[in-house]
Design a protein around this motif. Sequence first.
Motif, PDB file in Angstrom:
ATOM      1  N   ALA A  28     -13.007 -21.953  31.760  1.00 26.67           N
ATOM      2  CA  ALA A  28     -13.980 -23.242  31.286  1.00 26.67           C
ATOM      3  C   ALA A  28     -13.081 -23.826  30.202  1.00 26.67           C
ATOM      4  CB  ALA A  28     -15.194 -22.519  30.543  1.00 26.67           C
ATOM      5  N   ASP A  29     -13.453 -25.089  29.712  1.00 25.63           N
ATOM      6  CA  ASP A  29     -12.708 -25.914  28.658  1.00 25.63           C
ATOM      7  C   ASP A  29     -13.348 -25.739  27.229  1.00 25.63           C
ATOM      8  OD1 ASP A  29     -10.932 -27.113  30.261  1.00 25.63           O
ATOM      9  OD2 ASP A  29     -12.476 -28.496  30.963  1.00 25.63           O
ATOM     10  N   LEU A  30     -12.696 -25.699  26.308  1.00 26.27           N
ATOM     11  CA  LEU A  30     -12.943 -25.707  24.860  1.00 26.27           C
ATOM     12  C   LEU A  30     -13.166 -27.002  24.729  1.00 26.27           C
ATOM     13  CD1 LEU A  30     -10.159 -23.474  23.208  1.00 26.27           C
ATOM     14  CD2 LEU A  30     -12.548 -22.888  23.602  1.00 26.27           C
ATOM     15  N   PRO A  31     -14.125 -27.265  23.448  1.00 25.11           N
ATOM     16  CA  PRO A  31     -14.523 -28.539  23.069  1.00 25.11           C
ATOM     17  C   PRO A  31     -13.140 -29.245  22.627  1.00 25.11           C
ATOM     18  CG  PRO A  31     -15.649 -26.733  21.649  1.00 25.11           C
ATOM     19  CD  PRO A  31     -14.711 -26.120  22.537  1.00 25.11           C
ATOM     20  N   PRO A  32     -13.051 -30.661  22.545  1.00 24.99           N
ATOM     21  CA  PRO A  32     -11.887 -31.471  22.169  1.00 24.99           C
ATOM     22  C   PRO A  32     -11.658 -30.943  20.833  1.00 24.99           C
ATOM     23  CG  PRO A  32     -13.786 -32.804  23.371  1.00 24.99           C
ATOM     24  CD  PRO A  32     -14.410 -31.332  23.041  1.00 24.99           C
ATOM     25  N   GLY A  33     -10.107 -31.113  20.635  1.00 21.47           N
ATOM     26  CA  GLY A  33      -9.489 -30.678  19.307  1.00 21.47           C
ATOM     27  C   GLY A  33      -8.450 -29.693  19.420  1.00 21.47           C
ATOM     28  N   GLU A  34      -7.913 -29.504  18.197  1.00 25.22           N
ATOM     29  CA  GLU A  34      -6.857 -28.641  18.084  1.00 25.22           C
ATOM     30  C   GLU A  34      -7.634 -27.462  17.353  1.00 25.22           C
ATOM     31  OE1 GLU A  34      -3.833 -28.293  19.343  1.00 25.22           O
ATOM     32  OE2 GLU A  34      -4.096 -30.617  20.292  1.00 25.22           O
ATOM     33  N   TRP A  35      -7.632 -26.232  18.071  1.00 21.89           N
ATOM     34  CA  TRP A  35      -8.036 -25.153  17.646  1.00 21.89           C
ATOM     35  C   TRP A  35      -7.237 -24.110  17.151  1.00 21.89           C
ATOM     36  CZ3 TRP A  35     -13.231 -25.802  16.372  1.00 21.89           C
ATOM     37  CH2 TRP A  35     -13.982 -26.707  16.983  1.00 21.89           C
TER      38      TRP A  35
ATOM     39  N   PRO B 178     -19.341 -24.542  29.663  1.00 22.08           N
ATOM     40  CA  PRO B 178     -20.118 -25.400  28.779  1.00 22.08           C
ATOM     41  C   PRO B 178     -19.304 -26.830  28.996  1.00 22.08           C
ATOM     42  CG  PRO B 178     -18.505 -24.141  27.764  1.00 22.08           C
ATOM     43  CD  PRO B 178     -18.694 -23.390  29.127  1.00 22.08           C
ATOM     44  N   VAL B 179     -20.079 -27.931  28.815  1.00 20.33           N
ATOM     45  CA  VAL B 179     -19.595 -29.163  28.864  1.00 20.33           C
ATOM     46  C   VAL B 179     -20.290 -29.961  27.677  1.00 20.33           C
ATOM     47  CG1 VAL B 179     -18.925 -29.207  31.296  1.00 20.33           C
ATOM     48  CG2 VAL B 179     -21.383 -29.931  30.636  1.00 20.33           C
ATOM     49  N   GLN B 180     -19.612 -31.210  27.331  1.00 20.44           N
ATOM     50  CA  GLN B 180     -20.191 -32.096  26.403  1.00 20.44           C
ATOM     51  C   GLN B 180     -20.660 -31.366  24.991  1.00 20.44           C
ATOM     52  OE1 GLN B 180     -23.561 -33.703  28.559  1.00 20.44           O
ATOM     53  NE2 GLN B 180     -22.666 -35.460  29.110  1.00 20.44           N
ATOM     54  N   TRP B 181     -19.649 -30.736  24.444  1.00 17.51           N
ATOM     55  CA  TRP B 181     -19.542 -30.077  23.383  1.00 17.51           C
ATOM     56  C   TRP B 181     -20.199 -31.090  22.053  1.00 17.51           C
ATOM     57  CZ3 TRP B 181     -19.514 -24.779  22.770  1.00 17.51           C
ATOM     58  CH2 TRP B 181     -18.713 -24.099  23.688  1.00 17.51           C
ATOM     59  N   GLN B 182     -21.102 -30.547  21.204  1.00 13.81           N
ATOM     60  CA  GLN B 182     -21.750 -31.512  20.535  1.00 13.81           C
ATOM     61  C   GLN B 182     -21.597 -30.662  18.902  1.00 13.81           C
ATOM     62  OE1 GLN B 182     -25.500 -33.083  20.770  1.00 13.81           O
ATOM     63  NE2 GLN B 182     -25.827 -34.193  18.612  1.00 13.81           N
ATOM     64  N   MET B 183     -20.779 -31.376  17.720  1.00 19.21           N
ATOM     65  CA  MET B 183     -20.862 -30.711  16.651  1.00 19.21           C
ATOM     66  C   MET B 183     -22.087 -30.711  15.863  1.00 19.21           C
ATOM     67  SD  MET B 183     -18.735 -29.415  14.444  1.00 19.21           S
ATOM     68  CE  MET B 183     -17.002 -30.151  14.753  1.00 19.21           C
ATOM     69  N   GLU B 184     -22.576 -29.284  15.551  1.00 20.12           N
ATOM     70  CA  GLU B 184     -23.954 -29.035  15.049  1.00 20.12           C
ATOM     71  C   GLU B 184     -23.951 -28.864  13.488  1.00 20.12           C
ATOM     72  OE1 GLU B 184     -27.982 -27.857  15.050  1.00 20.12           O
ATOM     73  OE2 GLU B 184     -26.572 -28.683  16.554  1.00 20.12           O
ATOM     74  N   LYS B 185     -22.876 -28.157  12.938  1.00 21.05           N
ATOM     75  CA  LYS B 185     -22.707 -28.104  11.484  1.00 21.05           C
ATOM     76  C   LYS B 185     -21.328 -27.740  11.075  1.00 21.05           C
ATOM     77  CE  LYS B 185     -25.048 -25.426   7.501  1.00 21.05           C
ATOM     78  NZ  LYS B 185     -25.562 -26.785   6.869  1.00 21.05           N
TER      79      LYS B 185
END
Length: 403
Positions: free
Chosen positions: A272-279, A319-326
Amino acid sequence: MASPLTAIPDHLLTEIFLRLPEPADLVRASAACVPFRQLATEGSFLRRFRRLHAPPFLGFLNYDRFHPALPPHPSAPAARALAVAADFSFSFLPSRCRWAVQDTRDGRVLLHRLYKHEEQAPVFQELVVCDPLHRLYVLLPPVPDDLADSVNHPIPMAPRLRRIPFLVPLCEEDTETAAAEEKAFRVIWMAYSKTKLDALVFSSSTGQWQATESKDWSALVHGMTDKTVMSRTNPLFLSSHYAYGCFYWDWVMIGRKKLLVLDTRRMEFSIADLPPGEWSVEEIAIVEAGEGKLGMFGFHGEFASHLSYTIARNKGKSPVQWQMEKTISLDSGYKYHIRDATERYLLLTKTEASSPEHPLFEYFSINVKTLQLQRVCAKQSRRMYSWTHIYTNFPPSLASRTI
């Protein structure tokens, strides 16, 4: 005259008890009378209650020691009582061996045997699952030779990095099967090589190891890279996390981070993919965000000033369509690291960025539901505890049924 509480039908009392805010409230209610205690200690009720209420964060284990949550952490009284009652030195285990903590789950501890330098360690070392509260243990049988031989392991790295044993959470379904499995446990031993992934499963119900999933890397990475990738680079699995019946490993391959997923119900591997961005490497954790959705905590950069929490909009293991929660703001001038995570808790360390000779390492827990940062303990040392494992809940089996 009003009717006594004991005249309330059991199904209504069950709904009332399920809505009590804390496990301590349930304990007090169960002490009121015998019918209340019978209802509150019934197996199917307790399974429902545990699904609705996060088990207490009691502290964490490292190599061979338990570190209880200290005041003002809300779990400090229970953690202190557990530290007194339980044997976290594991002195009740076979004395001929030295043991080290490998994993914790549902109040149980998985340990692996340590071998001396002059000893010839087997491909699969000895394992034991124990209940430190009641001082009971099960020594797992060795992996049969035919299963061990079927696992290809030519990767030139430390054995503990290419063979990963871990405990599987208890069954959560409200069925007779769940009641039986509550007194059982499973251990999965994942082994990987340059060509494939294998998973061996031990069940305490049968007392045997079984081979289950075997996945060729070429099939697993199909569509994301060329077929020669595994001959050019070794996969690096970092921390593992569990959520909704699946284990997740943050996985580095050719400089890219992915999630390796093992569905324990179907015993199938996937990616599965991680949320976009550099982690940051080793700085993510998968948790249960509620309603069947995955959540992920993560840092950006080495000296992060905030901790990001994102939630996948869809339900399921991919998981897909990750959304920033907090975004949780952290004190500047410190280093933060994610040390471990369970379905509902996160364990963080905080230390000064200047790195004095004996820095103060502070440990904090985060409740996934409330996102509160609470101090667990602190230690002044040359280095932080390594291989930490969050310890939650009390062993639900191996003893008479209690809250």
